[in-house]
Design an enzyme around this catalytic site. Sequence first.
Site, short mmCIF file in Angstrom:
data_model
loop_
_atom_site.label_atom_id
_atom_site.label_comp_id
_atom_site.label_asym_id
_atom_site.label_seq_id
_atom_site.Cartn_x
_atom_site.Cartn_y
_atom_site.Cartn_z
N ASP A 30 53.76 44.50 -67.68
CA ASP A 30 53.02 43.43 -68.34
C ASP A 30 53.91 42.19 -68.37
OD1 ASP A 30 50.36 43.53 -70.42
OD2 ASP A 30 51.69 41.81 -70.61
N GLU A 146 36.42 51.64 -66.38
CA GLU A 146 36.89 52.34 -67.58
C GLU A 146 35.85 52.20 -68.67
OE1 GLU A 146 39.71 54.15 -68.08
OE2 GLU A 146 38.64 54.48 -69.95
N LEU A 148 36.41 53.37 -72.03
CA LEU A 148 36.96 53.73 -73.33
C LEU A 148 36.49 52.79 -74.43
CD1 LEU A 148 39.43 51.67 -74.34
CD2 LEU A 148 40.67 52.86 -72.58
N ALA A 260 21.89 49.07 -87.47
CA ALA A 260 21.60 47.65 -87.65
C ALA A 260 22.63 47.04 -88.60
CB ALA A 260 20.20 47.50 -88.22
N CYS A 268 34.60 42.96 -75.41
CA CYS A 268 33.86 43.50 -74.25
C CYS A 268 32.38 43.14 -74.25
CB CYS A 268 34.04 45.00 -74.20
SG CYS A 268 35.78 45.48 -74.10
N LYS A 271 31.24 39.24 -74.09
CA LYS A 271 31.60 38.50 -72.87
C LYS A 271 31.05 39.18 -71.62
CE LYS A 271 35.49 40.88 -71.27
NZ LYS A 271 35.65 41.52 -69.99
C1 UGA Z 1 32.62 48.94 -75.60
C2 UGA Z 1 31.91 50.14 -74.98
O1 UGA Z 1 31.34 50.94 -76.01
C3 UGA Z 1 32.88 50.97 -74.15
O2 UGA Z 1 32.20 52.05 -73.52
C4 UGA Z 1 33.52 50.08 -73.09
O3 UGA Z 1 34.47 50.77 -72.31
C5 UGA Z 1 34.22 48.92 -73.78
O4 UGA Z 1 33.26 48.18 -74.56
C6 UGA Z 1 34.81 48.03 -72.72
O5 UGA Z 1 34.05 47.36 -72.02
O6 UGA Z 1 36.02 48.07 -72.52
P1 UGA Z 1 34.20 48.62 -77.74
O7 UGA Z 1 34.21 47.17 -77.41
O8 UGA Z 1 35.49 49.30 -78.07
O9 UGA Z 1 33.59 49.46 -76.51
O10 UGA Z 1 33.25 48.78 -78.98
P2 UGA Z 1 31.87 49.53 -79.32
O11 UGA Z 1 32.15 50.80 -80.00
O12 UGA Z 1 30.97 49.55 -78.16
O13 UGA Z 1 31.28 48.52 -80.40
C7 UGA Z 1 30.96 47.18 -80.05
C8 UGA Z 1 30.39 46.43 -81.20
O14 UGA Z 1 29.08 46.90 -81.50
C9 UGA Z 1 31.18 46.53 -82.51
O15 UGA Z 1 31.26 45.23 -83.07
C10 UGA Z 1 30.32 47.43 -83.37
O16 UGA Z 1 30.47 47.16 -84.73
C11 UGA Z 1 28.93 47.09 -82.88
N1 UGA Z 1 27.92 48.15 -83.11
C12 UGA Z 1 28.07 49.37 -82.51
C13 UGA Z 1 26.82 47.90 -83.89
O17 UGA Z 1 26.65 46.78 -84.44
N2 UGA Z 1 25.88 48.88 -84.09
C14 UGA Z 1 26.02 50.10 -83.50
O18 UGA Z 1 25.12 50.94 -83.71
C15 UGA Z 1 27.13 50.35 -82.70
#
Ligand code: UGA
Length: 441
Positions: A30, A146, A148, A260, A268, A271
């Site tokens: 990095d 990926e 994750l 909700a 992620c 964007k």
């Molecule tokens: C997301 C995807 O879930 C991953 O599979 C993906 O790899 C990752 O982006 C990426 O592109 O690298 P992440 O950004 O860690 O993962 O977060 P999420 O768990 O998807 O949550 C995203 C947002 O949605 C959070 O702000 C969460 O609070 C919100 N959310 C999630 C809700 O408002 N309601 C829900 O029911 C679930």
Amino acid sequence: MRVSVIGCGYLGAVHAGAMAALGHEVVGVDVDAAKIAALSEGRAPFFEPGLPELLAQTSASGRLRFTTELSEIAGCQVHFVCVGTPQKRNEFAADLSFVDTAFEGLLAHVRPGDVVAGKSTVPVGTAERLGDLLAPSGATLVWNPEFLREGFAVQDTLHPDRLVYGLPTDDAGVATSAGSAAKALLDEVYATPLSEGVPLVVTDYATAQLVKVAANSFLATKISFINAMAELCEATGADVTALADAIGHDVRIGRKFLNAGLGFGGGCLPKDIRAFMARAGELGVDQALSFLREVDSINMRRRVRTVDLAREVCAGSIVGRRVAVLGAAFKPDSDDVRDSPALSVAAQMQLQGAHVTVTDPQAIGNAQRAWPDLTFAETALEAAAGADVVLLATEWAEYRALDPEELAQVVRTKAIVDGRNVLDPAAWRRAGWTYRALGRP
Ligand code: UGA
């Protein structure tokens, strides 16, 4: 196998640790010297459950090291590119400058037969261009997206729910011989998860790149769908959590990602859907994704609505009122504040004249750097001292477990806005609180 990981952020640092845990000899690279110094000492440069243990375990094995020198990737057979692709300033499109720099750097060090595995989220078409760039070196590019989730990154990397390889293909759409050789090498890298039965989808570059943005777009759409239902619930006196439970019992729909509330944020989903729309426009198929504009709008409206709810419980004005915001991270179990709905709402209320105090178990440092004008407190009880309204903005377990009686001792007015629909309204009302939530009566 000797592997390199280029870019040691949320994705790369975990990937490097996981590769070492799978038995490979790993060098992580990095440009950020502070990050590399921390990782070299076996410390996680950000909060991610399980990462400190993973780093400790793998560093002790001697199979994992970190450096700022790209030249140290020489001799590795597989190179994972894990650099970020943030949104461009003033544009929807993704900024590919880190990816381009990584590939330009790689060119000097890869050897014929090496595999470069692209993990960064990129607009479809990028892999084709990067594959051509690599071709003269004799190395082969595989697109290996990926999936994750932050907060579960270690588990998701060691035990992914699927692996996807996008291989170079000939005019008939069949993997080239270099592509097949690259697949064999990646199969060795992922031998452990593959032996555990993790499904593997082998496809072409375009599909592999689309899989990633399609998955994130679907998740964002699911969240915005239930948040649109929350707007209907608010207009009719219905309860969106009961609605989500009821429709979620249908296995075709499923209950996951139907919570909700304040909506999605992070580095992620927001964007990625925007970059996807921008790319669709370039490809002349913008109509296909015009619904994502609505997904984005519904999501951003939830933030405005949350500020309005706080205003309603403060009898029409938040000017001069004390607001306690519980949570700064974009979701629990993370210290990531990129496009955090919690912080966005906190900042809005501050800009509109409220005195806002924010707390978070892990993200105060990052939040303070992003919004130095906000006031920060270590604990929920400290943040809520003298508050006219408390807003639960990130559903950390400790906020879900808050005792309404205990919190009542420190606030000025017993008013709570549940921005994540995780509290028991009856319990809070019994304790004398005004309880308001998004999409609930
Ligand atoms: C997301 C995807 O879930 C991953 O599979 C993906 O790899 C990752 O982006 C990426 O592109 O690298 P992440 O950004 O860690 O993962 O977060 P999420 O768990 O998807 O949550 C995203 C947002 O949605 C959070 O702000 C969460 O609070 C919100 N959310 C999630 C809700 O408002 N309601 C829900 O029911 C679930």
